[in-house]
Enzyme design. Structure first.
Site, short mmCIF file in Angstrom:
data_model
loop_
_atom_site.label_atom_id
_atom_site.label_comp_id
_atom_site.label_asym_id
_atom_site.label_seq_id
_atom_site.Cartn_x
_atom_site.Cartn_y
_atom_site.Cartn_z
N CYS A 94 -41.73 -84.61 -3.21
CA CYS A 94 -42.62 -83.70 -4.14
C CYS A 94 -44.08 -84.10 -3.90
O CYS A 94 -44.36 -85.27 -3.78
CB CYS A 94 -42.22 -83.57 -5.21
N SER A 140 -38.26 -96.81 -10.85
CA SER A 140 -38.97 -97.02 -9.69
C SER A 140 -39.83 -98.28 -9.83
O SER A 140 -40.79 -98.47 -10.41
CB SER A 140 -39.98 -95.74 -9.65
N LEU A 141 -38.98 -99.32 -9.36
CA LEU A 141 -39.64 -100.68 -9.24
C LEU A 141 -40.68 -100.91 -8.51
O LEU A 141 -41.61 -101.22 -8.70
CB LEU A 141 -38.43 -101.66 -9.33
N HIS A 142 -40.20 -100.70 -6.96
CA HIS A 142 -41.04 -101.19 -5.83
C HIS A 142 -41.61 -102.12 -5.64
O HIS A 142 -42.62 -102.48 -4.62
CB HIS A 142 -42.15 -99.64 -5.96
N CYS A 182 -33.46 -81.37 -7.27
CA CYS A 182 -34.52 -82.35 -7.81
C CYS A 182 -35.65 -81.51 -8.29
O CYS A 182 -36.39 -80.68 -7.67
CB CYS A 182 -35.04 -83.00 -6.59
N ASN A 194 -42.64 -92.78 2.31
CA ASN A 194 -43.12 -91.56 3.19
C ASN A 194 -44.82 -91.80 3.20
O ASN A 194 -45.51 -92.12 1.97
CB ASN A 194 -43.00 -90.32 2.20
N GLU A 217 -42.95 -78.21 -7.63
CA GLU A 217 -42.03 -78.36 -6.42
C GLU A 217 -40.57 -78.71 -7.02
O GLU A 217 -40.59 -79.38 -7.95
CB GLU A 217 -42.46 -79.29 -5.42
N CYS A 266 -48.38 -92.16 -4.03
CA CYS A 266 -47.40 -90.76 -4.28
C CYS A 266 -48.58 -89.75 -4.33
O CYS A 266 -49.53 -89.71 -4.90
CB CYS A 266 -46.94 -90.96 -5.76
N GLY A 312 -44.17 -85.30 -11.51
CA GLY A 312 -44.16 -85.97 -12.79
C GLY A 312 -43.60 -86.96 -13.35
O GLY A 312 -42.58 -87.42 -12.65
N GLU A 313 -43.83 -87.43 -14.52
CA GLU A 313 -43.07 -88.57 -15.13
C GLU A 313 -42.34 -87.99 -16.29
O GLU A 313 -42.76 -87.94 -17.26
CB GLU A 313 -44.20 -89.74 -15.43
N SER A 328 -35.61 -90.32 -13.38
CA SER A 328 -36.25 -91.57 -12.78
C SER A 328 -37.53 -91.82 -13.37
O SER A 328 -38.29 -90.77 -13.69
CB SER A 328 -36.60 -90.89 -11.07
N1 SAH Z 1 -42.29 -90.29 -11.92
C1 SAH Z 1 -40.97 -90.57 -11.69
C2 SAH Z 1 -40.21 -89.63 -11.04
C3 SAH Z 1 -40.77 -88.90 -9.94
S1 SAH Z 1 -41.24 -89.62 -8.72
C4 SAH Z 1 -40.80 -91.97 -11.01
O1 SAH Z 1 -41.78 -92.38 -10.63
O2 SAH Z 1 -39.96 -92.54 -10.97
C5 SAH Z 1 -39.63 -89.80 -7.74
C6 SAH Z 1 -39.60 -91.01 -6.77
O3 SAH Z 1 -40.50 -90.90 -5.64
C7 SAH Z 1 -39.81 -92.42 -7.82
O4 SAH Z 1 -39.09 -93.27 -7.12
C8 SAH Z 1 -41.02 -92.53 -6.74
O5 SAH Z 1 -41.60 -93.95 -6.97
C9 SAH Z 1 -40.90 -92.01 -5.39
N2 SAH Z 1 -42.04 -91.79 -4.38
C10 SAH Z 1 -43.32 -91.54 -4.82
N3 SAH Z 1 -44.15 -91.34 -3.89
C11 SAH Z 1 -43.20 -92.04 -2.69
C12 SAH Z 1 -43.48 -92.06 -1.25
N4 SAH Z 1 -44.72 -91.94 -0.55
N5 SAH Z 1 -42.54 -92.55 -0.63
C13 SAH Z 1 -41.40 -92.67 -1.14
N6 SAH Z 1 -41.00 -92.70 -2.44
C14 SAH Z 1 -42.24 -92.32 -3.16
FE1 SF4 Z 2 -46.03 -90.16 -11.25
FE2 SF4 Z 2 -43.62 -91.09 -10.20
FE3 SF4 Z 2 -45.64 -90.30 -8.69
FE4 SF4 Z 2 -45.79 -92.46 -9.94
S1 SF4 Z 2 -44.39 -92.28 -8.52
S2 SF4 Z 2 -47.46 -90.85 -9.69
S3 SF4 Z 2 -44.84 -91.90 -12.02
S4 SF4 Z 2 -44.80 -89.05 -9.77
#
Ligand code: SAH
Ligand code: SF4
Length: 350
Positions: free
Chosen positions: A332, A213-215, A104, A289, A91, A118, A158-159, A190
């Site tokens: 995505c 992506s700290l969270h 993106c 989300n 995507e 995710c 993806g990462e 990211s």
């Molecule tokens: N793998 C990398 C980049 C792709 S994910 C990473 O994790 O940073 C892109 C961003 O979307 C990241 O910050 C991820 O934490 C965030 N993300 C994933 N699922 C999400 C969700 N359900 N709600 C909000 N952000 C989300």
């Molecule tokens: Fe992979 Fe980023 Fe999703 Fe975590 S948030 S599963 S690292 S795509």
């Protein structure tokens, strides 16, 4: 096996052309065609028929074909499901901001990291993308809309740091003056926090924006939602971030998905403020989300505001990220899932 010619650096292409006993200047011509989005060698009309034939026999031009497209009725954000040459899907999302058009893109088919919130993480990993497949995503979007993309975020499926070599190759190719010429300052990467790769990237001094992506403010909460944290904890990650900011002079952007009752309390904000103190950083709060099956709910606006106030009182700037394309679930993971293009569970977006 055919060669992935669009992933070659200019110097590699030159070497290859010389090996085919062709004049060196052909390499520059071919590079230009490939990065302007040529789909076939036949289009390369200033190249001799004989060389084109050799290329057809030995190389392929990767592409990303539009399988499905969703257009937001709110803000014109477009979300693409793209089919790669082996039938895998990724995507990409195209967004218009005041300062230009941002794409993106995805860096892997799926992801190994397994973050619990995710959609991509929940649907497993299939394979890495090549550099040319990352470029193809941009080219497909440019052609479909007759536009030039000005900014790139590696925030799709993806990462990126788990596909380090291909991603670095992509970054160098896409910023090449003779290629798409999108400068590193217009690119954000990211990551979920693969610490050794953050050091490696810092030492390359690429002038990219690093988004982390700290969270969560501590290991206890972060390890619950992000398995990668069991390998590289928050202390270790923030140390690498400080190193990145110091080495590159670039501000780090921290992503923080606000999940109601999980990571959005005043205590979490205070702990986060304490840990980020003194760092060249910005915090992006994103209402999570909801993804089917997780049970996670987004925090309310008042909660987000309280969180921001605590951070800003400690001198840390934080904003709520504008969510574009919210009606098409523009983040995505979901389209690929609903297309049944992965093994396993069905679900909704990131
Ligand atoms: N793998 C990398 C980049 C792709 S994910 C990473 O994790 O940073 C892109 C961003 O979307 C990241 O910050 C991820 O934490 C965030 N993300 C994933 N699922 C999400 C969700 N359900 N709600 C909000 N952000 C989300
Ligand atoms: Fe992979 Fe980023 Fe999703 Fe975590 S948030 S599963 S690292 S795509």
């Amino acid at each position: 096996m055919l060669l992935d010619i669009k992933s070659m650096y200019p110097a590699e292409l030159e070497e290859y052309i010389l090996r085919l006993s062709e004049p060196k200047f052909r390499a520059a011509q071919i590079f230009k065609w490939l990065h302007e989005g040529a789909d076939s060698f036949d289009e390369m009309t200033n190249i001799s028929k004989q060389l084109r034939q050799k290329l057809v026999e030995n190389c392929y031009i990767s592409n990303a074909a539009i399988e499905k497209k969703l257009i937001s009725s709110y803000d014109d954000t477009k979300k693409y499901l793209l089919r790669l040459s082996d039938g895998e899907y990724v995507e990409s999302v195209l967004m218009s901001y005041r300062h230009g058009i941002t794409s993106c893109i995805s860096t892997q088919v799926g992801c190994k990291m397994g973050c619990t919130f995710c959609a991509t993480g929940r649907s497993g990993f299939s394979r890495d993308l090549t550099a040319s497949e990352m470029i193809s995503q941009l080219q497909t979007e440019e052609k479909d809309n007759d536009i030039r993309i000005s900014n790139i975020v590696l925030m799709g499926m993806g990462e990126p740091l788990d596909n380090f070599d291909n991603v670095v190759r992509f970054l160098r190719l896409v910023s090449d003056e003779k290629g798409m010429n999108i400068g590193m300052r217009h690119i954000s990467l990211s990551t979920c926090g693969i610490v050794p790769r953050i050091y490696e990237l810092a030492d390359m001094k690429l002038q990219l924006t690093l988004s982390v992506s700290l969270h969560a403010p501590n290991d206890e909460i972060r390890s619950r939602t992000m398995p990668v944290n069991r390998r590289y904890g928050v202390d270790e990650l923030l140390k690498a971030c400080r190193y990145y900011a110091k080495t590159t002079g670039r501000r780090i952007s921290f992503e923080y998905a606000m999940i109601s009752g999980v990571n959005d309390s005043d205590e979490c904000a205070a702990e986060l403020a304490k840990r980020l103190r003194g760092m060249l950083a910005h915090v992006n709060l994103i209402p999570v989300n909801s993804v089917t099956g997780t049970g996670y709910k987004k925090s309310r606006n008042e909660r987000m505001n309280a969180f921001i106030n605590i951070l800003s009182r400690s001198g840390i700037t934080a904003t709520v990220r504008r969510t574009l394309g919210s009606d098409i679930n523009a983040s995505c993971g979901q389209l690929r899932r609903s297309a049944g293009a992965e093994n396993g569970a069905k679900g909704e977006g990131k």
